[in-house]
Design an enzyme around this catalytic site. Structure first.
Site, mmCIF file in Angstrom:
data_model
loop_
_atom_site.group_PDB
_atom_site.id
_atom_site.type_symbol
_atom_site.label_atom_id
_atom_site.label_comp_id
_atom_site.label_asym_id
_atom_site.label_seq_id
_atom_site.Cartn_x
_atom_site.Cartn_y
_atom_site.Cartn_z
ATOM 1 N N GLN A 1 -32.080 36.386 -3.643
ATOM 2 C CA GLN A 1 -30.930 35.720 -3.041
ATOM 3 C C GLN A 1 -29.973 36.702 -2.360
ATOM 4 O OE1 GLN A 1 -30.203 32.887 -6.747
ATOM 5 N NE2 GLN A 1 -28.933 32.317 -5.012
ATOM 6 N N HIS A 2 -29.128 36.144 -1.516
ATOM 7 C CA HIS A 2 -27.911 36.778 -0.982
ATOM 8 C C HIS A 2 -28.125 37.842 0.084
ATOM 9 C CE1 HIS A 2 -26.045 34.784 -4.341
ATOM 10 N NE2 HIS A 2 -26.569 35.599 -5.232
ATOM 11 N N ASP B 1 -34.900 32.884 -5.465
ATOM 12 C CA ASP B 1 -35.765 33.124 -6.621
ATOM 13 C C ASP B 1 -35.302 32.399 -7.879
ATOM 14 O OD1 ASP B 1 -33.520 34.761 -6.893
ATOM 15 O OD2 ASP B 1 -34.648 36.627 -7.084
#
Length: 497
Positions: A84-85, A245
């Site tokens: 992520q991110h 994820d």
């Protein structure tokens, strides 16, 4: 004899790519292809060239095809679950302009703090996005890029998350899902769309962002001819929107509207996370109030330092990771890469409570205890976000599902049991992120609910370990040190870059 239909779930994590070739009817893992990534950076920087992810995906799929023995013609769908991110900026041809800033890059901590203040504080952010900006969030990374690499920010023709980048390479379609989008801090979990005011706050044009599909299992396109040639797969198979994820792990465990709701999970990997799927929209400044991949929500607490930090302590002590004893009086807060929960992005590790009779094995045990305590402390907040009272016996006795690489380690499991006092389920299926992605791929191919698919596969099942007496002495000792030390002592001598 005809082969069963096969779907591929891709887990593109911080360190590697895994491609899980999965029987679409039963969820049986046929093979898992693997390829490593290269992460660069120091002093808070963590970056990877997105082309590394694409090459790793190609290698992992090739390995999975070879090891599974199934013909490529049996594959009907593919989906990517990614870390992520991370911030990926592309030119007009879809090529990366620079290495991606990863989720655990803490250089954007000052930008996160400035964004929080600019909107009016934590409550203003949680009301819109469910989360408060911290260094990991994509909006903070975009602000860092604008301030520190304005040439790349100005040249960006597209802004993507890691899984978006790979899905677009597969289908030629710019798409994301609510789950991964909710980790950007420019997507509103209240409205289910990008927030125009937040985009204006960070100076980002919505036209640079991918469309948001209804779920991570939505079909957003078909495998293009060029991607098919690169991967050795049939052109035209279903490509799902995919997700982050953590959201994919939830699907793999059968968590969501068509499965388990309000059941906590603790994941022990590079990061430590605790989360649950719920119908209640979370809005706690102590958590990330994510959307889930299936239309529910995923309140989540995340720590940066988990298995890698403990392994580093074992390396320094020259001990096997299982050569360990409870920490005794020693307390070790292994915040080697800064920390996210609690929000201490410039922190370093802290060791206290040493005695003449302290052993190396106890020091390693203290590292386990510090890491486990940090992620378990967020568990009560997750239960609150689900609308549960953590002290209620129904909530207190609900099993904690333990997943991730650490769940395969005896000491990790026993440390969590000892500090939580909860029954623990260790699912027998490995690769839950990849299996969740496989369920998303099957959803894109068939139109069925991805959580219902994963629940029918029973990939979240496993033996239940009974609770043990909670070690409140250790719990209170570690908590006392953390509360007294943070933030001044933990961040002493460390500055954000």
């Amino acid at each position: 004899m005809p082969h069963s239909q096969v779907v591929i779930g891709v887990d593109s994590s911080t360190q590697s790519t895994k491609a899980a070739f999965t029987d679409a009817a039963t969820g049986r893992l046929l093979a898992v292809g693997r390829a490593p990534h290269r992460v660069t950076g120091e002093a808070g920087a963590r970056e990877t060239d997105p082309e590394v992810w694409w090459q790793a995906l190609r290698e992992a799929v090739a390995m999975g095809l070879k090891e599974s023995g199934v013909p490529a013609s049996a594959v009907t769908g593919i989906a990517v679950a990614g870390q992520q991110h991370g911030l990926v900026v592309l030119d007009a041809a879809g090529k990366p302009l620079r290495p991606a800033l990863l989720w655990n890059d803490t250089r954007s901590a000052p930008q996160a703090a400035a964004l929080t203040e600019a909107l009016g504080g934590p409550d203003a952010w949680t009301a819109r996005t469910g989360s408060v900006p911290v260094a990991s969030m994509t909006a903070a990374k975009w602000q860092w890029l604008r301030e520190n690499d304005p040439a790349s920010a100005d040249a960006a023709a597209a802004v993507r998350l890691p899984h978006d980048f790979l899905s677009e390479r597969l289908a030629g379609t710019a798409a994301t899902d609510p789950g991964d989008a909710s980790g950007t801090c420019w997507y509103s979990t209240a409205t289910g769309a990008y927030d125009p005011e937040l985009l204006a706050l960070v100076g980002l044009d919505e036209s640079l962002l991918p469309a948001v599909a209804p779920t991570g299992g939505a079909r957003v396109g078909s495998l293009t001819a060029s991607a098919a040639e690169s991967l050795g797969l049939p052109a035209g198979i279903a490509v799902a929107a995919g997700t982050g994820d953590n959201m994919s792990a939830a699907v793999g465990l059968g968590l969501g509207g068509a499965g388990l709701l309000d059941h906590p999970v603790l994941s022990l990997g590079t990061s430590g996370t605790v989360f649950a799927a719920t119908r209640t929209r979370p809005a706690s400044a102590a958590l990330s109030g994510f959307a889930a991949a299936d239309g529910t929500f995923l309140p989540l607490g995340c720590t940066l330092n988990c298995t890698l930090a403990v392994d580093k302590v074992a390396e320094l002590l020259r001990l096997d990771r299982e050569d360990v004893a409870p920490g005794g009086e020693a307390v070790l807060l292994p915040y080697l890469d800064g920390e996210r929960t609690p929000d201490l992005p410039t922190s370093s590790g802290l060791l206290t409570g040493l005695r003449h009779d302290t052993t190396p094995q106890q020091l390693l045990g203290a590292a386990y205890e510090g890491a486990a305590y940090t992620v378990l402390r967020a568990l009560d907040e997750v239960l609150h976000a689900c609308g549960l009272d953590p002290a209620d016996p129904v909530a207190a006795n609900r099993p904690l599902r333990l997943v991730g690489g650490g769940a395969q380690g005896r000491t990790w499991v026993e440390t969590v049991r000892r500090l939580s006092g909860r029954p623990v389920i260790v699912p027998e299926s490995g690769e839950l992120v990849a299996l969740g992605a496989a369920a998303l791929a099957a959803s894109a191919a068939t139109g069925e609910d991805p959580v219902a698919i994963a629940a029918s596969w029973k990939t979240g099942d496993g033996p239940e370990l009974p609770p043990v007496a909670r070690d409140m002495e250790t719990w209170e000792r570690v908590g006392s040190v953390l509360d007294r030390a943070a933030p001044s002592l933990l961040s002493q001598g460390v500055s954000a870059k």
